[in-house]
Design a protein around this motif. Structure first.
Motif: not given
Length: 116
Positions: A55-57, A59-60, A62-63, A113, A116
């Motif tokens: 979960d803490d990753e 953010d990356e 989607r890319q 969402r 979060c």
């Protein structure tokens, strides 16, 4: 759905994860969670690229999904093509077979969402 749209999916437990559908035709099945999906005339799953990271990753996610989907073959006619592509994926991405009902819409509009 196009290759560059990250969707939200779930396995019925309320935990959502991001995916990109690579083949929207219901012709895939997953033998096991760690095995590659197989193409079969009797199958009814969609071939998808799934984020399996922490979960803490996220953010990356989607890319990484968009980049991996952009370099995916457009046609997985042979199991060898699927295996070769899967070998290029980072550890946090997996190929899976998902039922259509597992998709719930765009990742940016996923349920929960705002919490979060």
């Amino acid at each position: 759905m196009s290759h560059d749209v990250v969707q939200a999916a779930h396995y019925g437990l309320g935990a959502f994860f991001p995916v990109v559908v690579l083949d929207p035709e219901p012709r895939w099945r997953g033998a096991s969670p760690l095995a590659l999906p197989e193409r079969s005339p009797e199958a009814d799953g969609l071939l998808a690229l799934r984020w399996c990271g922490f979960d803490d990753e996220a953010d990356e996610a989607r890319q990484l999904l968009e980049a991996a989907a952009a370099r995916a073959p457009r046609n997985f006619d042979r199991a060898a093509q699927l295996a070769a592509y899967a070998a290029t994926l980072p550890r946090c991405l997996r190929l899976v077979a998902l039922p259509r009902t597992a998709l719930v819409g765009p990742w940016v509009q996923r349920p929960g969402r705002d919490r979060c």
